[in-house]
Write a protein that holds these residues in place. Structure first.
Motif, PDB file in Angstrom:
ATOM      1  N   TYR A 124      -1.904  14.690 -19.305  1.00  0.00           N
ATOM      2  CA  TYR A 124      -2.240  13.551 -18.447  1.00  0.00           C
ATOM      3  C   TYR A 124      -2.601  14.039 -17.046  1.00  0.00           C
ATOM      4  O   TYR A 124      -2.257  15.157 -16.660  1.00  0.00           O
ATOM      5  CB  TYR A 124      -1.104  12.518 -18.399  1.00  0.00           C
ATOM      6  CG  TYR A 124       0.191  12.951 -17.740  1.00  0.00           C
ATOM      7  CD1 TYR A 124       0.386  12.820 -16.372  1.00  0.00           C
ATOM      8  CD2 TYR A 124       1.252  13.459 -18.500  1.00  0.00           C
ATOM      9  CE1 TYR A 124       1.580  13.195 -15.766  1.00  0.00           C
ATOM     10  CE2 TYR A 124       2.450  13.837 -17.904  1.00  0.00           C
ATOM     11  CZ  TYR A 124       2.609  13.705 -16.536  1.00  0.00           C
ATOM     12  OH  TYR A 124       3.787  14.079 -15.942  1.00  0.00           O
ATOM     13  N   TYR A 135      -4.911  10.557 -20.180  1.00  0.00           N
ATOM     14  CA  TYR A 135      -3.757   9.663 -20.098  1.00  0.00           C
ATOM     15  C   TYR A 135      -2.717  10.114 -21.124  1.00  0.00           C
ATOM     16  O   TYR A 135      -3.056  10.489 -22.248  1.00  0.00           O
ATOM     17  CB  TYR A 135      -4.173   8.218 -20.376  1.00  0.00           C
ATOM     18  CG  TYR A 135      -5.071   7.616 -19.311  1.00  0.00           C
ATOM     19  CD1 TYR A 135      -4.632   7.510 -17.991  1.00  0.00           C
ATOM     20  CD2 TYR A 135      -6.357   7.169 -19.621  1.00  0.00           C
ATOM     21  CE1 TYR A 135      -5.446   6.966 -17.006  1.00  0.00           C
ATOM     22  CE2 TYR A 135      -7.176   6.619 -18.642  1.00  0.00           C
ATOM     23  CZ  TYR A 135      -6.717   6.519 -17.339  1.00  0.00           C
ATOM     24  OH  TYR A 135      -7.524   5.990 -16.367  1.00  0.00           O
ATOM     25  N   GLY A 136      -1.438  10.039 -20.724  1.00  0.00           N
ATOM     26  CA  GLY A 136      -0.365  10.594 -21.535  1.00  0.00           C
ATOM     27  C   GLY A 136       0.219   9.672 -22.575  1.00  0.00           C
ATOM     28  O   GLY A 136      -0.413   8.713 -23.038  1.00  0.00           O
TER      29      GLY A 136
END
Length: 360
Positions: A124, A135-136
């Motif tokens: 992320y 994005y994690g």
């Protein structure tokens, strides 16, 4: 003007993200790329909360790009695979750790040490190959190239597996690389938090004698009776530290706060190694003379490559190594971050995403 996070990619996604340096997380609609030939897509079931997540949502390292959706201890079940994927199929239990890309052509990548690639792409808050920001795992699903997917053995529960993808590999790798994994060796572990408690478990599984080194005498009972350490040193007690001079083959230092290295170097035998895996925000003072008189080393280590990460997960499953976790619902995540600041967790928060992430 660029596209919004919700419009960047074709597959809709949902999670929680921070919008500013307050670090407060709230519901966030975004998108993920379509599944390419070498990609694995999976439904996220659990995600661990790492101290790095706290640093990043508050931009304490000065590198955060908002909105930021953290999470790099991500596990779940495969829902789709690309046409060229060979190692995974729908339904498999899998995970993603701290990275999702690298150059694949440098010396480190060729040695399966993608974690040391100058172009490593973090899970992320990192620019991906297409220029979008990653994005994690605080989200409903993830997609990653199969090279960065770890298989989770059936006998390792997913909620326990999650923290191993960061805390596990961060401590396993230096024990192995620096040769601190030989039965009968005496190994020290500084700090008994998310990293430290896993370091104790791996070091014990290797057959070493483990000494926990902490500023808090209150952790002695837990270290010895619950985690299985062989001995305990209070680092602020000069008499204890003096009595243990020259007794350790190696030390894994997990502390991320500023602290003195000289007392730790004194604990090492000649040729001993002090390996730093914590990341203090300010430089530490390193006295050189004590290194010279015993040919001692101070080194660092950061996570591990994908080959070694899979090896670590398989080892943990074989030896029944499970982090101590507190499973929380998604809407508790901001409270968990506040508790993490105070080190009020034993020893890793894990978000139950599958059962508690409510779509907007």
């Amino acid at each position: 003007m660029g596209k919004s996070p919700e419009e960047e990619h074709p597959v809709k996604a949902f999670g929680w993200a921070a919008r500013d340096t307050s670090g407060v997380l709230s519901p966030f609609k975004f998108s993920r790329r379509a599944t390419s030939d070498e990609d694995v897509r999976f439904k996220v079931l659990y995600c661990g909360i790492c101290h790095s997540d706290l640093h990043c949502v508050k931009n304490e390292w000065g590198i955060s790009k908002y909105p930021i959706l953290p999470g790099h201890e991500v596990v779940g079940t495969v829902t789709e695979v690309g046409s060229k994927v060979q190692k995974f199929k729908v339904g498999d239990k899998v995970g993603v750790g701290c990275m999702v890309g690298a150059c694949h052509s440098c010396d480190s990548c060729e040695k399966s040490l993608e974690n040391y690639c100058p172009k490593m792409i973090l899970t992320y808050n990192s620019p991906y190959y297409d220029g979008t920001i990653t994005y994690g795992g605080y989200s409903d699903h993830m997609v990653a190239n199969e090279r960065y997917i770890v298989r989770i053995p059936d006998n390792l529960p997913l909620d326990y597996a999650a923290p191993l993808l960061c805390a596990g590999i961060t401590t396993y790798s230096p024990l192995r690389y620096f040769g601190l994994d030989k039965p009968g060796m005496s190994i020290g572990v500084v700090g008994l938090g998310g990293l430290g408690h896993v370091a104790v478990k791996f070091a014990k599984a290797f057959g070493t004698k483990v000494t926990v080194i902490s500023t808090s005498i209150g952790k002695k009972k837990e270290a010895i009776e619950i985690l299985g350490a062989d001995s305990f040193l209070v680092s602020t007690d000069p008499a204890q530290m003096q009595a243990a001079t020259g007794t350790l083959d190696g030390i894994i230092d997990t502390v991320s706060a500023v602290h003195a290295l000289l007392p730790l170097i004194g604990l090492l035998k000649s040729h001993g190694k002090l390996v730093m895996v914590g990341a203090p925000e300010k430089p530490l003072e390193l006295p050189v003379f004590p290194l010279l008189v015993g040919r001692k080393s101070v080194a660092g280590s950061g996570i591990g490559g994908m080959k070694e990460t899979q090896e670590m997960i398989d080892f943990a499953a074989k030896h029944n190594i499970r982090p101590d976790i507190e499973v929380i619902p998604f809407d508790y995540v901001n409270t968990a971050m506040e508790r993490l600041v105070k080190a009020d967790v034993k020893y890793r928060f894990v978000i139950d995403i599958a059962n508690t992430l409510k779509a907007a």
